[in-house]
Design an enzyme around this catalytic site. Structure first.
Site, PDB file in Angstrom:
ATOM      1  N   ASP A  14       0.868  -0.962  -0.335  1.00  0.00           N
ATOM      2  CA  ASP A  14      -0.107  -0.228  -0.572  1.00  0.00           C
ATOM      3  C   ASP A  14       0.783   1.280  -0.501  1.00  0.00           C
ATOM      4  O   ASP A  14       2.323   1.301   0.375  1.00  0.00           O
ATOM      5  CB  ASP A  14      -0.657  -0.239   0.953  1.00  0.00           C
ATOM      6  N   ASN A  49      -2.633  12.992  -4.225  1.00  0.00           N
ATOM      7  CA  ASN A  49      -3.856  12.888  -5.448  1.00  0.00           C
ATOM      8  C   ASN A  49      -4.801  14.176  -5.097  1.00  0.00           C
ATOM      9  O   ASN A  49      -4.472  15.356  -5.348  1.00  0.00           O
ATOM     10  CB  ASN A  49      -4.766  11.937  -5.121  1.00  0.00           C
ATOM     11  N   HIS A 105      -5.226  13.607  -9.832  1.00  0.00           N
ATOM     12  CA  HIS A 105      -5.178  12.375 -10.472  1.00  0.00           C
ATOM     13  C   HIS A 105      -3.726  12.066 -11.463  1.00  0.00           C
ATOM     14  O   HIS A 105      -3.705  10.418 -10.949  1.00  0.00           O
ATOM     15  CB  HIS A 105      -6.285  12.083 -11.193  1.00  0.00           C
ATOM     16  N   ASP A 126      -1.133   8.690 -11.037  1.00  0.00           N
ATOM     17  CA  ASP A 126      -1.491   7.801 -11.985  1.00  0.00           C
ATOM     18  C   ASP A 126      -0.691   7.104 -12.409  1.00  0.00           C
ATOM     19  O   ASP A 126       0.072   5.896 -12.566  1.00  0.00           O
ATOM     20  CB  ASP A 126      -2.802   8.141 -12.872  1.00  0.00           C
ATOM     21  N   GLU A 185      -4.581   2.092  -4.595  1.00  0.00           N
ATOM     22  CA  GLU A 185      -2.979   2.221  -4.558  1.00  0.00           C
ATOM     23  C   GLU A 185      -2.855   0.913  -3.890  1.00  0.00           C
ATOM     24  O   GLU A 185      -1.039   0.945  -3.228  1.00  0.00           O
ATOM     25  CB  GLU A 185      -3.145   3.096  -3.289  1.00  0.00           C
TER      26      GLU A 185
END
Length: 328
Positions: free
Chosen positions: A203, A211, A216, A220, A246
């Site tokens: 994680d 974010n 975003h 990404d 994530e």
């Protein structure tokens, strides 16, 4: 700008960190059919169409600020006569004389496009000549072509379905569905042979903050780069997949407790030491090694509890489920 660079056979332009043109060479001026005074001090996006401005602003700036360089980005410039000039762009962001600048090399793609067009035209003419010399077989050829087209379309659709069913579209890793199938297969193999395997759950620490702060698209990019890093550190027999959001998972065949912890520590250290541009990324990992009592749900649950222990223990660390205190 020295003479060699000014007369180089490729375009060269230096822009400020905000996109203002600082210097250009003769090849770049020739591409845009304008004089040096018409460009210096203007924004680089003034030489682009609206579509290319959007592309440049959306992808070029975030990417070069994240990684410090851009390689082989294709888009179009616009001359003073509003003609499109297809180019290939390479850029690097660096400090010079107390200012952040972006140096770009610009290569024309027109010749390449002309060659591709000539090849397509030649192929078309050959097909026409072939059809003319085989008039008697036109109907058979048409039926054969229809069959080939339908077969190719069927293969394409099957490939798309297979890809959608087993691959995460963002990172290119295997997806959760594929992971769950392989996890059940690993459990079945363990029950038959007794050969151990381990499961890791990764994680990204504070990913929501990334974010929320940078947007975003940057998030990404980080997910994609982390996926590439995990894959590069994995063995050929390991299964690395995106679990969701994530979170990533890995099935490690033939890995007992000690091996699972060693490999997890390697992933954790590599993520902390990797170059992420202006961001610092760490990961927390939970590990579990299969036991005779495990099902697909229980081994995932144990690894997930270990992951939460890593998070609660300060993040950027590895916890194995066997090292956690038993619940009362």
């Amino acid at each position: 700008m020295d003479i060699q660079l000014d007369t180089a056979p490729c375009g060269y332009v230096t822009i400020s960190d905000t996109g203002i043109i600082r210097s250009v060479n003769q090849a770049f001026l020739q591409m845009l059919q304008c004089g040096r005074d018409e460009l210096i001090g203007r924004h680089i996006e003034s030489a682009m169409s609206v579509t290319n401005k959007l592309f440049f602003h959306t992808y070029f700036y975030p990417y070069i600020r994240l990684y410090g360089h851009v390689s082989e980005m294709c888009f179009s410039l616009r001359t003073n006569a509003n003609e499109e000039v297809p180019v290939l762009l390479n850029g690097v962001r660096q400090e010079r004389e107390g200012e952040t600048v972006i140096d770009c090399v610009v290569l024309l793609m027109r010749k390449r496009m002309e060659y591709e067009k000539d090849m397509l035209q030649t192929k078309t003419r050959l097909e026409e000549l072939y059809q003319a010399t085989n008039e008697a077989n036109k109907r058979l050829e048409r039926l054969h072509e229809e069959y080939e087209q339908k077969q190719q379309e069927l293969m394409r659709v099957n490939h798309q379905l297979e890809t959608l069913a087993s691959t995460d579209p963002l990172t290119g890793l295997r997806n959760r569905r594929f992971f769950q199938e392989r996890l059940l297969a690993s459990l079945a193999s363990y029950r038959e042979s007794g050969e151990p395997f381990s499961l890791l759950i990764f994680d990204i620490d504070h990913f929501k903050r990334i974010n929320d702060t940078y947007g975003h698209p940057v998030g990404d990019l980080i997910l994609t780069d982390l996926a590439r890093l995990l894959q590069s550190l994995s063995r050929e027999t390991d299964i690395v997949a995106r679990f969701g959001g994530e979170e990533f998972v890995a099935i490690l065949p033939q890995a007992d407790l000690e091996e699972a912890v060693r490999m997890a520590e390697r992933y954790c250290s590599a993520a902390a030491a990797a170059a992420w541009g202006e961001y610092r990324i760490t990961i927390s990992i939970g590990a579990a090694t299969v036991t005779a009592e495990d099902t697909g749900e229980t081994i995932v649950h144990r690894a997930d509890l270990a992951l939460y222990a890593s998070k609660n223990g300060g993040r950027n660390r590895v916890t194995h489920a066997s090292h956690m205190p038993l619940s009362k």
